[in-house]
Design a protein around this motif. Structure first.
Motif, mmCIF file in Angstrom:
data_model
loop_
_atom_site.group_PDB
_atom_site.id
_atom_site.type_symbol
_atom_site.label_atom_id
_atom_site.label_comp_id
_atom_site.label_asym_id
_atom_site.label_seq_id
_atom_site.Cartn_x
_atom_site.Cartn_y
_atom_site.Cartn_z
ATOM 1 N N LEU A 12 4.105 -0.775 14.252
ATOM 2 C CA LEU A 12 4.997 -1.769 14.857
ATOM 3 C C LEU A 12 4.388 -2.341 16.138
ATOM 4 N N ARG A 13 3.664 -1.511 16.871
ATOM 5 C CA ARG A 13 2.996 -1.992 18.080
ATOM 6 C C ARG A 13 1.923 -3.022 17.724
ATOM 7 N N THR A 14 1.197 -2.771 16.633
ATOM 8 C CA THR A 14 0.183 -3.732 16.189
ATOM 9 C C THR A 14 0.829 -5.059 15.831
ATOM 10 N N LEU A 15 1.959 -5.000 15.112
ATOM 11 C CA LEU A 15 2.663 -6.228 14.742
ATOM 12 C C LEU A 15 3.179 -6.955 15.979
ATOM 13 N N SER A 16 3.722 -6.209 16.918
ATOM 14 C CA SER A 16 4.258 -6.820 18.133
ATOM 15 C C SER A 16 3.149 -7.460 18.965
ATOM 16 N N ASP A 71 8.744 -10.281 11.730
ATOM 17 C CA ASP A 71 8.443 -9.639 10.447
ATOM 18 C C ASP A 71 8.705 -8.137 10.461
ATOM 19 N N ILE A 72 9.020 -7.606 11.632
ATOM 20 C CA ILE A 72 9.194 -6.156 11.747
ATOM 21 C C ILE A 72 10.313 -5.632 10.844
ATOM 22 N N PRO A 73 11.490 -6.291 10.728
ATOM 23 C CA PRO A 73 12.537 -5.760 9.838
ATOM 24 C C PRO A 73 12.082 -5.610 8.388
ATOM 25 N N GLN A 74 11.329 -6.566 7.862
ATOM 26 C CA GLN A 74 10.865 -6.466 6.474
ATOM 27 C C GLN A 74 9.881 -5.301 6.303
#
Length: 261
Positions: A9-13, A20-23
């Motif tokens: 999640l840190r990479t995505l953030s 896109d985190i919820p998916q």
């Protein structure tokens, strides 16, 4: 400590993909419930593997569908989750990728979708990072397969970091399988290679324990000539057992060119 969902999640953030985190979290929750208490040979909970694979995909710029497919890549094969359920939950894009990964479709289509190929590479990379608990024959087969198929695929996809690490891991693993008998058979194989004699090399590899099942790619990557160690020898010899009837000729030509350099 292994790679966690917090890391993913840190990479995505950090890359601005907050929406896109919820998916991605949904894919994780489904995979976590599906795998339940399943464990890897190492004893780790199985869910740690798809999370690590998804992390590799994300860190190499993979798309959200590819990241979700990485989290779900083993649920059809190893759990009760069905293709229909994935289609209903995620649609044809992600579900189709998971189906293709289950069928190992990346091997049968040279122009495979880059996202699909990246997930397959990430899966193999994490398996190679955690290969030590496996029995020796499985480590050997996986290492040879990595050198013959996955490393060339990584170069085609231009993820050189993955290619380099997989090469090092596969060669190091093959080197640990040494014994006096294997060293003597490798000496014979090396001599045949230096003479650029495909027939003698094939005979030496047969004694070394080369097998046809892994060797259908017909690829003879030039980098193998200078990578050194047991892995390079095994890879070069392995190509002689491929389905390409000209593999031995191309191998001999590469060896002659290498000696001239």
């Amino acid at each position: 400590m292994g790679y966690t969902m917090g890391d993913l999640l840190r990479t995505l953030s950090d890359s601005g993909r907050h929406g896109d985190i919820p998916q991605v979290w949904n894919a994780y929750e489904i995979a976590k419930r599906a795998h339940g208490r399943q464990r890897r040979v190492s004893g780790d909970l199985y869910i740690t593997h798809p999370v690590a694979v998804a992390g590799i995909v994300a860190s190499h710029g993979g798309t959200i569908p590819a990241i979700c497919a990485a989290l779900l890549h083993d649920v059809i094969e190893d759990t009760r989750v069905t293709s229909n359920q994935l289609h209903a939950e995620f649609g044809p894009g992600i579900a189709g990728m998971v189906e293709d990964l289950t069928l190992d479709a990346v091997r049968s289509e040279r122009s495979a979708d880059p996202g699909l190929a990246l997930v397959a590479l990430a899966d193999r990379l994490h398996n190679m990072r955690t290969i030590s608990p496996l029995r020796a024959p499985r480590r050997q087969r996986a290492s040879l397969d990595t050198l013959v198929f996955h490393v060339p695929l990584a170069h085609r996809l231009q993820v050189t970091g993955i290619a380099t690490e997989m090469t090092e891991l596969a060669c190091a693993t093959l080197d640990t399988l040494d014994s006096p008998g294997i060293r003597e058979r490798r000496r014979r194989m090396t001599q045949a290679m230096r003479r650029a004699d495909p027939r003698s090399a094939a005979e030496a590899v047969a004694a070394f324990g080369g097998g046809a099942a892994l060797l259908g790619s017909g690829a003879v990557p030039e980098w193998a000539l200078v990578s050194g160690g047991a892995g390079a020898l095994a890879l070069l010899a392995a190509t002689l057992f491929g389905r390409d009837p000209r593999a031995a000729e191309r191998l001999a030509a590469l060896l002659r060119a290498h000696r001239r350099d």
